[in-house]
Design an enzyme around this catalytic site. Structure first.
Site, PDB file in Angstrom:
ATOM      1  N   SER A 150       0.926  -1.036  -0.170  1.00 41.36           N
ATOM      2  CA  SER A 150       0.099   0.034   0.042  1.00 41.36           C
ATOM      3  C   SER A 150       0.870   1.330  -0.047  1.00 41.36           C
ATOM      4  O   SER A 150       2.211   1.167   0.349  1.00 41.36           O
ATOM      5  CB  SER A 150      -0.826   0.064   1.316  1.00 41.36           C
ATOM      6  OG  SER A 150      -1.333   1.321   1.457  1.00 41.36           O
ATOM      7  N   TYR A 164      -2.643  -0.706  10.085  1.00 42.81           N
ATOM      8  CA  TYR A 164      -2.630  -1.121   8.599  1.00 42.81           C
ATOM      9  C   TYR A 164      -1.446  -0.473   8.080  1.00 42.81           C
ATOM     10  O   TYR A 164      -0.685  -1.254   7.495  1.00 42.81           O
ATOM     11  CB  TYR A 164      -3.843  -0.422   7.800  1.00 42.81           C
ATOM     12  CG  TYR A 164      -4.017  -0.504   6.351  1.00 42.81           C
ATOM     13  CD1 TYR A 164      -4.545  -1.796   5.892  1.00 42.81           C
ATOM     14  CD2 TYR A 164      -3.404   0.197   5.661  1.00 42.81           C
ATOM     15  CE1 TYR A 164      -4.517  -2.070   4.626  1.00 42.81           C
ATOM     16  CE2 TYR A 164      -3.394   0.246   4.247  1.00 42.81           C
ATOM     17  CZ  TYR A 164      -3.947  -0.969   3.529  1.00 42.81           C
ATOM     18  OH  TYR A 164      -3.977  -1.302   2.337  1.00 42.81           O
TER      19      TYR A 164
HETATM   20  N1  LIG Z   1      -8.421  -0.974  -2.337  1.00 44.56           N
HETATM   21  C1  LIG Z   1      -7.408  -0.509  -2.042  1.00 44.56           C
HETATM   22  O1  LIG Z   1      -7.563   0.947  -2.439  1.00 44.56           O
HETATM   23  C2  LIG Z   1      -6.090  -0.866  -1.801  1.00 44.56           C
HETATM   24  C3  LIG Z   1      -4.875   0.106  -1.578  1.00 44.56           C
HETATM   25  C4  LIG Z   1      -3.609  -0.452  -1.151  1.00 44.56           C
HETATM   26  C5  LIG Z   1      -3.529  -1.933  -0.845  1.00 44.56           C
HETATM   27  N2  LIG Z   1      -4.598  -2.514  -1.039  1.00 44.56           N
HETATM   28  C6  LIG Z   1      -4.404  -4.132  -0.453  1.00 44.56           C
HETATM   29  O2  LIG Z   1      -5.072  -4.991  -1.567  1.00 44.56           O
HETATM   30  C7  LIG Z   1      -5.335  -6.214  -0.912  1.00 44.56           C
HETATM   31  C8  LIG Z   1      -6.824  -6.403  -1.395  1.00 44.56           C
HETATM   32  O3  LIG Z   1      -7.614  -5.488  -0.731  1.00 44.56           O
HETATM   33  P1  LIG Z   1      -9.080  -5.009  -1.380  1.00 44.56           P
HETATM   34  O4  LIG Z   1      -9.184  -3.387  -1.469  1.00 44.56           O
HETATM   35  O5  LIG Z   1      -9.360  -5.572  -2.740  1.00 44.56           O
HETATM   36  O6  LIG Z   1      -9.889  -5.423  -0.306  1.00 44.56           O
HETATM   37  P2  LIG Z   1     -11.271  -6.418  -0.291  1.00 44.56           P
HETATM   38  O7  LIG Z   1     -12.236  -6.238  -1.454  1.00 44.56           O
HETATM   39  O8  LIG Z   1     -11.887  -5.957   1.355  1.00 44.56           O
HETATM   40  O9  LIG Z   1     -10.517  -7.581  -0.319  1.00 44.56           O
HETATM   41  C9  LIG Z   1      -9.822  -8.546   0.833  1.00 44.56           C
HETATM   42  C10 LIG Z   1      -9.704 -10.053   0.369  1.00 44.56           C
HETATM   43  O10 LIG Z   1      -8.825 -10.598   1.341  1.00 44.56           O
HETATM   44  C11 LIG Z   1      -9.685 -11.752   1.661  1.00 44.56           C
HETATM   45  N3  LIG Z   1      -9.418 -12.152   3.323  1.00 44.56           N
HETATM   46  C12 LIG Z   1      -9.661 -11.056   4.400  1.00 44.56           C
HETATM   47  N4  LIG Z   1      -9.426 -11.861   5.479  1.00 44.56           N
HETATM   48  C13 LIG Z   1      -9.235 -13.071   5.161  1.00 44.56           C
HETATM   49  C14 LIG Z   1      -8.674 -14.196   5.924  1.00 44.56           C
HETATM   50  N5  LIG Z   1      -8.782 -14.258   7.188  1.00 44.56           N
HETATM   51  N6  LIG Z   1      -8.559 -15.470   5.123  1.00 44.56           N
HETATM   52  C15 LIG Z   1      -8.675 -15.610   3.797  1.00 44.56           C
HETATM   53  N7  LIG Z   1      -8.862 -14.466   3.201  1.00 44.56           N
HETATM   54  C16 LIG Z   1      -9.258 -13.304   3.759  1.00 44.56           C
HETATM   55  C17 LIG Z   1     -11.227 -11.336   1.655  1.00 44.56           C
HETATM   56  O11 LIG Z   1     -11.923 -12.494   1.506  1.00 44.56           O
HETATM   57  P3  LIG Z   1     -12.902 -13.225   2.224  1.00 44.56           P
HETATM   58  O12 LIG Z   1     -13.747 -12.100   2.928  1.00 44.56           O
HETATM   59  O13 LIG Z   1     -13.960 -13.959   1.326  1.00 44.56           O
HETATM   60  O14 LIG Z   1     -12.133 -14.199   3.182  1.00 44.56           O
HETATM   61  C18 LIG Z   1     -10.899 -10.340   0.506  1.00 44.56           C
HETATM   62  O15 LIG Z   1     -11.107 -11.456  -0.691  1.00 44.56           O
HETATM   63  C19 LIG Z   1      -5.325  -5.818   0.557  1.00 44.56           C
HETATM   64  O16 LIG Z   1      -4.018  -6.532   1.001  1.00 44.56           O
HETATM   65  C20 LIG Z   1      -5.362  -4.282   0.825  1.00 44.56           C
HETATM   66  O17 LIG Z   1      -4.545  -4.143   1.897  1.00 44.56           O
HETATM   67  C21 LIG Z   1      -5.939  -2.145  -1.379  1.00 44.56           C
END
Ligand SMILES: NC(=O)c1ccc[n+]([C@@H]2O[C@H](COP(=O)([O-])OP(=O)(O)OC[C@H]3O[C@@H](n4cnc5c(N)ncnc54)[C@H](OP(=O)(O)O)[C@@H]3O)[C@@H](O)[C@H]2O)c1
Length: 259
Positions: A150, A164
């Site tokens: 991130s 975070y």
């Molecule tokens: N979106 C952004 O702006 C952004 C920016 C920077 C970095 N990121 C990073 O990108 C990554 C994906 O985030 P996202 O934005 O796509 O958020 P998201 O839609 O909330 O996705 C998170 C994913 O992680 C899975 N997950 C969470 N806890 C889990 C557990 N205990 N076991 C297995 N799977 C788990 C969730 O699946 P289930 O709930 O089905 O388990 C979901 O598929 C993260 O690492 C986040 O920090 C996102």
């Protein structure tokens, strides 16, 4: 000199990838991009139905997408995941360590348990999956691990993101460390550091006008990321296009960390 065929540079035909957190958001997109480039993909998260639907949508005559439901906070899950991929496909070339979580408590209020939960999910669990994958990859003499960090892995935030930021900062330096420790084996370890993209995690950012304004004001390009704007970074780091790149943290954040 013969012309370079750039259309083939990013192809991943016959390669095998794992994408964690593939039930929504960025992970779902990463799985679809890798399958689109010809890779077989193991997708994992906790929500079984979503994984099954995605696997059906992405599987084709040439590409197999296999779901496995796991809770990555369970210490045995990393080993189960990599064993599943290895038994299903007989090899592992790419790991996208994407699953993650957040917390909205301010640093003065967050409980130590909550802080620990975020660090466990965003740092300890990606390490465990990288370690299990790394055992296969180092033995095979090749592999590409891509950690999804991130912008808050490099800078702090004037927002309630202490756990975070700490976890992503750890993931950024874990990326550099594993790159250095495993470089001699042929395994590359890099990170993508996205800015704000629409997902379940960032729903509030996109629905709250005040927060949205704060984000766009802090992003030199003046907007949030669009679906698809991480595709190039992913394919670059997953493919031979980045064969001399390891330990890098590729910012795809609209310039957030440039200022
Ligand atoms: N979106 C952004 O702006 C952004 C920016 C920077 C970095 N990121 C990073 O990108 C990554 C994906 O985030 P996202 O934005 O796509 O958020 P998201 O839609 O909330 O996705 C998170 C994913 O992680 C899975 N997950 C969470 N806890 C889990 C557990 N205990 N076991 C297995 N799977 C788990 C969730 O699946 P289930 O709930 O089905 O388990 C979901 O598929 C993260 O690492 C986040 O920090 C996102």
């Amino acid at each position: 000199m013969s012309p370079i065929d750039s259309t083939n540079t990013f192809r991943l035909d016959g390669r095998v990838a794992i994408v964690t957190g593939a039930s929504s958001g960025l992970g779902q997109r990463f799985a679809s991009v890798l399958a689109g480039a010809g890779a077989h993909v193991v997708i994992t998260a906790r929500r079984t139905d979503r994984l099954k639907t995605l696997a059906e949508q992405l599987s084709s005559e040439h590409v197999v997408v296999s779901p496995i439901a796991l809770d990555l906070s369970d210490p045995d899950s990393a080993g189960e995941l990599v064993t599943f991929a290895s038994e299903r496909f007989g090899r592992l070339d790419i790991l996208v360590n994407n699953a993650g979580t957040s917390s909205e408590s301010a640093a003065l209020d967050i409980s130590v348990e909550e802080f620990r939960r975020v660090v466990e999910m965003n740092l300890v669990s990606p390490f465990a999956v990288a370690q299990a994958a790394g055992r296969l990859m180092t033995a095979a003499g090749s592999g590409s691990i891509i950690n999804i960090a991130s912008q808050f892995g490099s800078v702090g935030a004037r927002a309630a993101l202490s756990a975070y930021s700490a976890s992503k900062g750890g993931l950024v330096n874990l990326t550099r460390h594993l790159a250095a420790e495993w470089a001699h084996t042929g395994v590359r370890v890099n990170a993508i550091a996205p800015g704000y993209f629409p997902s379940e995690m960032t729903e509030k950012v996109f629905s709250d006008a005040k927060v949205n304004k704060w984000v766009t004001r802090n992003t030199p390009l003046g907007r949030t990321g669009n679906e698809g704007e991480l595709d190039g970074a992913l394919l670059y780091l997953a493919s031979e296009a980045s064969s001399f790149v390891t330990g890098s943290v590729l910012a795809v954040d609209g310039g957030w960390t440039a200022v």
